[in-house]
Scaffold this motif. Structure first.
Motif, mmCIF file in Angstrom:
data_model
loop_
_atom_site.group_PDB
_atom_site.id
_atom_site.type_symbol
_atom_site.label_atom_id
_atom_site.label_comp_id
_atom_site.label_asym_id
_atom_site.label_seq_id
_atom_site.Cartn_x
_atom_site.Cartn_y
_atom_site.Cartn_z
ATOM 1 N N ALA A 1 7.912 10.015 -5.607
ATOM 2 C CA ALA A 1 6.941 10.330 -4.677
ATOM 3 C C ALA A 1 5.990 11.229 -5.718
ATOM 4 O O ALA A 1 6.310 11.948 -6.510
ATOM 5 C CB ALA A 1 7.314 11.112 -3.535
ATOM 6 N N VAL A 2 4.439 11.063 -5.159
ATOM 7 C CA VAL A 2 3.705 12.165 -5.958
ATOM 8 C C VAL A 2 3.012 12.520 -4.819
ATOM 9 O O VAL A 2 2.066 12.040 -3.732
ATOM 10 C CB VAL A 2 2.612 11.346 -6.890
ATOM 11 C CG1 VAL A 2 1.485 12.317 -7.226
ATOM 12 C CG2 VAL A 2 3.293 10.715 -7.811
ATOM 13 N N GLY B 1 10.064 8.211 2.431
ATOM 14 C CA GLY B 1 10.330 6.944 1.382
ATOM 15 C C GLY B 1 11.643 6.455 1.732
ATOM 16 O O GLY B 1 12.885 7.110 1.705
ATOM 17 N N GLY B 2 11.734 5.025 1.627
ATOM 18 C CA GLY B 2 12.906 4.359 1.676
ATOM 19 C C GLY B 2 13.620 4.297 0.622
ATOM 20 O O GLY B 2 13.576 4.858 -0.574
ATOM 21 N N ARG C 1 13.878 13.861 4.486
ATOM 22 C CA ARG C 1 14.171 12.484 5.351
ATOM 23 C C ARG C 1 13.690 11.226 4.311
ATOM 24 O O ARG C 1 13.693 10.015 4.739
ATOM 25 C CB ARG C 1 13.194 12.248 6.480
ATOM 26 C CG ARG C 1 11.685 12.231 6.548
ATOM 27 C CD ARG C 1 11.329 12.203 7.937
ATOM 28 N NE ARG C 1 9.655 12.272 7.913
ATOM 29 C CZ ARG C 1 9.078 13.543 7.983
ATOM 30 N NH1 ARG C 1 9.740 14.342 8.470
ATOM 31 N NH2 ARG C 1 7.679 13.508 7.890
ATOM 32 N N SER C 2 13.447 11.252 2.972
ATOM 33 C CA SER C 2 13.573 10.226 2.039
ATOM 34 C C SER C 2 14.746 10.196 1.236
ATOM 35 O O SER C 2 15.470 10.678 1.460
ATOM 36 C CB SER C 2 12.187 10.616 1.115
ATOM 37 O OG SER C 2 11.017 10.848 2.357
ATOM 38 N N CYS D 1 0.650 -1.301 -0.211
ATOM 39 C CA CYS D 1 0.014 0.064 -0.074
ATOM 40 C C CYS D 1 0.942 1.260 0.023
ATOM 41 O O CYS D 1 1.642 1.508 0.856
ATOM 42 C CB CYS D 1 -0.936 0.152 1.042
ATOM 43 S SG CYS D 1 -2.013 1.718 1.140
ATOM 44 N N HIS D 2 0.908 1.961 -0.992
ATOM 45 C CA HIS D 2 1.673 3.092 -1.194
ATOM 46 C C HIS D 2 1.006 4.750 -0.874
ATOM 47 O O HIS D 2 1.259 5.724 -1.383
ATOM 48 C CB HIS D 2 2.288 3.223 -2.458
ATOM 49 C CG HIS D 2 3.302 2.183 -2.613
ATOM 50 N ND1 HIS D 2 4.500 2.175 -2.214
ATOM 51 C CD2 HIS D 2 3.085 0.946 -3.505
ATOM 52 C CE1 HIS D 2 5.371 1.119 -2.502
ATOM 53 N NE2 HIS D 2 4.440 0.326 -3.177
ATOM 54 N N LEU D 3 -0.339 4.492 -0.263
ATOM 55 C CA LEU D 3 -1.023 5.867 0.184
ATOM 56 C C LEU D 3 -0.541 6.203 1.387
ATOM 57 O O LEU D 3 -0.432 5.617 2.278
ATOM 58 C CB LEU D 3 -2.433 5.525 0.076
ATOM 59 C CG LEU D 3 -2.980 5.077 -1.244
ATOM 60 C CD1 LEU D 3 -4.498 5.522 -1.199
ATOM 61 C CD2 LEU D 3 -2.404 5.956 -2.421
ATOM 62 N N ARG D 4 0.004 7.540 1.496
ATOM 63 C CA ARG D 4 -0.075 7.885 2.892
ATOM 64 C C ARG D 4 -0.535 9.392 3.122
ATOM 65 O O ARG D 4 -0.851 10.222 2.061
ATOM 66 C CB ARG D 4 1.640 8.188 3.058
ATOM 67 C CG ARG D 4 2.034 7.024 3.050
ATOM 68 C CD ARG D 4 3.840 7.039 3.453
ATOM 69 N NE ARG D 4 4.109 5.561 3.702
ATOM 70 C CZ ARG D 4 5.436 5.258 3.466
ATOM 71 N NH1 ARG D 4 6.262 6.241 3.329
ATOM 72 N NH2 ARG D 4 5.786 3.950 3.592
#
Length: 684
Positions: free
Chosen positions: A73-74, A66-67, A95-96, A54-57
């Motif tokens: 990223a969008v 993001g690791g 921090r990604s 799941c890539h929703l935040r």
């Protein structure tokens, strides 16, 4: 493809977003998440992202970055790319391990120039250029740590959450609410060297705080994009002082002027202040199941227009309170489920009794298609009967998946029918009808006197009695329906008795609800003293007097109260109904309270010439499309009334109802007592 409308406008916007999200981490703010929720559903976004995770935040300060294996990223944002929004962006990116960032904003570049204090003349010279977005793209690369990485900033107008083809909400503007007379004092306190405003009627754009003006411009930007999608040149009209400011801003919005030159279609956009008729928002006269569902079920977290449906009944868990948070809640929006969507639109457009029968019919048909052992029973539909049909799907995973949307609407219906607040709906309605009769037979003092016995402290209340919050709803109804009362000693004395009783009740509450905390200015841990309660109640009644006086500036729409005569009881006539009837009055009288907003010199000349030459002024009934925008919220019943009324008055005319939010009665006291009406938080 069907004719362009609010649903195709929203889907077109999300289609553009979906082309950008493949294998990306997607961050959404609450308003864009709500637009997605109603417009095309999160499943479509997840499918477009691809991959098993799941890539929703949620876009918020504490959002996880993001690791090393998440290079893209969008960010999908409803707000201006300024201030706190940009700080959160920077912190997440820093921090990604992103190498590719896309930032989508629902606010167009022209408004970003305004927010950055670029003059209209300078903005005109920048036509076709997007320096604000370009500067942010550079910043994104800087924060990612390499100027050769990829950054994109683009505008997609994700303004609407479409609840139905005829009804759409604007989640980013859910807190936008028309000004009340008390706000004039606050505006005057900021006008140190300027002439003081005498009333709301004198308030124009120049008198508003910059944050509120910017919020209006953000809304106007989205509405202009909607008109572009619909292919219409709009004429702007307004009912009420706050709507006048919004309508004038849309009429004179520079990008809209260029667009209108090439638009083939025509539309009338009529803005209406919610404050002119709060009885329609707090009253219980709407015989609509969806209105009751929205009023009694808990709000879906982060949303303003949807509710949580308890889904435990369809699991093997016991239906106990501690288990309810273990199962993801259901909801009303089902944009990708054809059958559920058809049922939802039927519920919006029918009366309560027919709606409940429609739920039964859909459940029976679904069970029959799945060969489930259904026992037919005719006659009155009961919650027990509906629940027995829903339970048939419980142990059949295939059937459960096939009809998940339908089952959510079915459970929402059952939980609403069984809810204690639903039984109280009729009590409210009976009391409101009694009040309407009393208004014609006695003074305002006599009407208020009927409320006194209902004001009871918590240790004397039963489930049938009114809570303090419900008493605020009844008081709002009384003052909105009656309008500004004539001053007399009896009224002042009765108001004092009601105030004392309310202050006492507030003090004796074991726990202050969020609304009472807002009204009293008291946090939950503090003890509310009688003195503080009295001060709060005095301010509350000042606000109620404001509510009563909102129609004073109008000429034809001064009253929503229809007195009794020999054949009819006294009744309430919604202001929105009066507005629509006035627009389509076959005699076309000059709509004095529906003001046309000029969009430039040509219109002003027309208006001037019409005084001594035969030049027809623009009229809101001139065009085949009417867009009615209720500023401050609309109820499901009102939207249905407008949808049914317009074709009956002028066949062939299409109507779209837009509003800032779907309302339930408790929303209105929350909005009246909001402290940030003049200074909204724009996330910037």
């Amino acid at each position: 493809m069907s004719a362009p409308g609010v649903q195709s406008f929203t889907q077109q916007g999300w289609d553009q977003v979906l082309t950008k999200v493949k294998r990306a981490l997607v961050y959404l703010d609450a308003a864009c998440a709500e637009s997605l929720h109603w417009g095309c559903g999160s499943t479509r976004l997840l499918e477009a992202v691809g991959g098993p995770e799941c890539h929703l935040r949620e876009f918020e300060p504490a959002a996880v970055g993001g690791g090393a294996k998440q290079p893209k990223a969008v960010f999908v944002l409803s707000s201006l790319l300024k201030g706190r929004t940009v700080e959160i962006l920077r912190n997440i990116i820093c921090r990604s391990h992103f190498q590719y960032c896309v930032v989508v904003t629902a606010v167009n570049h022209a408004v970003h120039l305004t927010a950055n204090h670029v003059s209209a003349a300078a903005a005109a010279e920048l036509e076709g250029q997007q320096p604000v977005f370009e500067q942010l793209e550079e910043k994104l690369c800087e924060w990612m740590g390499n100027m050769n990485y990829t950054a994109e900033v683009l505008h997609i107008p994700l303004l609407l959450a479409p609840a139905a083809p005829h009804l759409a909400l604007t989640p980013a503007f859910a807190s936008l609410f028309p000004l009340l007379p008390q706000d004039v004092h606050l505006l005057n306190s900021a006008r140190l060297d300027k002439r003081k405003l005498g009333s709301l009627g004198e308030v124009d754009a120049s008198a508003l705080p910059p944050e509120l003006l910017l919020q209006i411009r953000c809304l106007v930007s989205g509405l202009s994009s909607l008109c572009e999608h619909l292919g219409v040149r709009e004429e702007c009209f307004a009912v009420g002082p706050f709507s006048r400011i919004i309508a004038a801003d849309l009429a004179n919005y520079a990008p809209a002027k260029n667009r209108r030159k090439t638009s083939a279609g025509r539309a009338s956009v009529v803005f209406v202040d919610r404050t002119l008729d709060l009885a329609g928002a707090v009253g219980h006269h709407g015989d609509n199941l969806v209105e009751k569902i929205i009023s009694v079920l808990p709000q879906l977290p982060g949303h303003t227009n949807d509710v949580m449906v308890n889904m435990v009944e369809l699991t093997a868990l016991q239906n106990e309170e501690e288990n309810q948070n273990m199962v993801a809640p259901g909801c009303l929006a089902q944009p990708n489920d054809t059958a559920a969507k058809a049922l939802w639109e039927a519920l919006l457009n029918t009366k309560h009794k027919e709606a409940v029968m429609e739920v039964r019919r859909h459940l029976v048909e679904a069970a029959s298609r799945e060969n489930l052992p259904i026992k037919m029973s005719m006659g009155r539909v009961t919650p027990v009967q509906l629940m027995s049909y829903i339970q048939l799907f419980k142990n059949n995973l295939k059937a459960l998946v096939n009809h998940c949307g339908l089952l959510q609407l079915g459970l929402a219906t059952v939980q609403t029918l069984k809810h204690p607040q639903t039984a109280k709906w009729d009590n409210f309605l009976a009391f409101e009808r009694l009040l309407l009769q009393s208004i014609g037979e006695s003074t305002m003092s006599g009407v208020l006197h009927q409320l006194l016995p209902l004001i009871k402290p918590s240790n004397q209340r039963t489930s049938d009695d009114y809570s303090p919050e419900e008493l605020l709803i009844l008081l709002t109804y009384i003052y909105s329906v009656t309008g500004e009362p004539a001053e007399d000693k009896a009224l002042a004395a009765t108001e004092e008795k009601v105030k004392r009783a309310l202050a006492q009740v507030f003090c004796e509450e074991s726990k202050l609800s969020p609304l009472l905390q807002k009204v009293t200015g008291c946090d939950p841990s503090a003890n509310l003293t009688l003195h503080l309660a009295k001060v709060a109640v005095d301010e509350l009644f000042a606000s109620l007097r404001d509510v009563a006086g909102t129609r004073n500036l109008l000429k034809r729409f001064k009253s929503v109260y229809v007195p009794a005569d020999h054949t009819h009881q006294a009744s309430y006539k919604p202001l929105l109904k009066q507005v629509v009837e006035e627009i389509f009055n076959p005699e076309r009288p000059d709509p004095v309270d529906i003001e046309h907003m000029s969009s430039g010199l040509t219109d002003l000349l027309k208006t001037g010439f019409s005084m001594f030459m035969k030049v027809s002024r623009p009229h809101p009934s001139d065009h085949p499309l009417l867009i009615l925008f209720v500023v401050g919220g609309v109820t499901v019943s009102e939207a249905k009334m407008i949808k049914d009324l317009v074709p009956s008055l002028k066949p062939g005319t299409q109507v779209i109802v837009l509003s800032t939010r779907l309302l339930k009665p408790l929303n209105i006291p929350e909005l009246i007592f909001a402290t940030d009406r003049l200074h909204p938080d724009l996330g910037s």
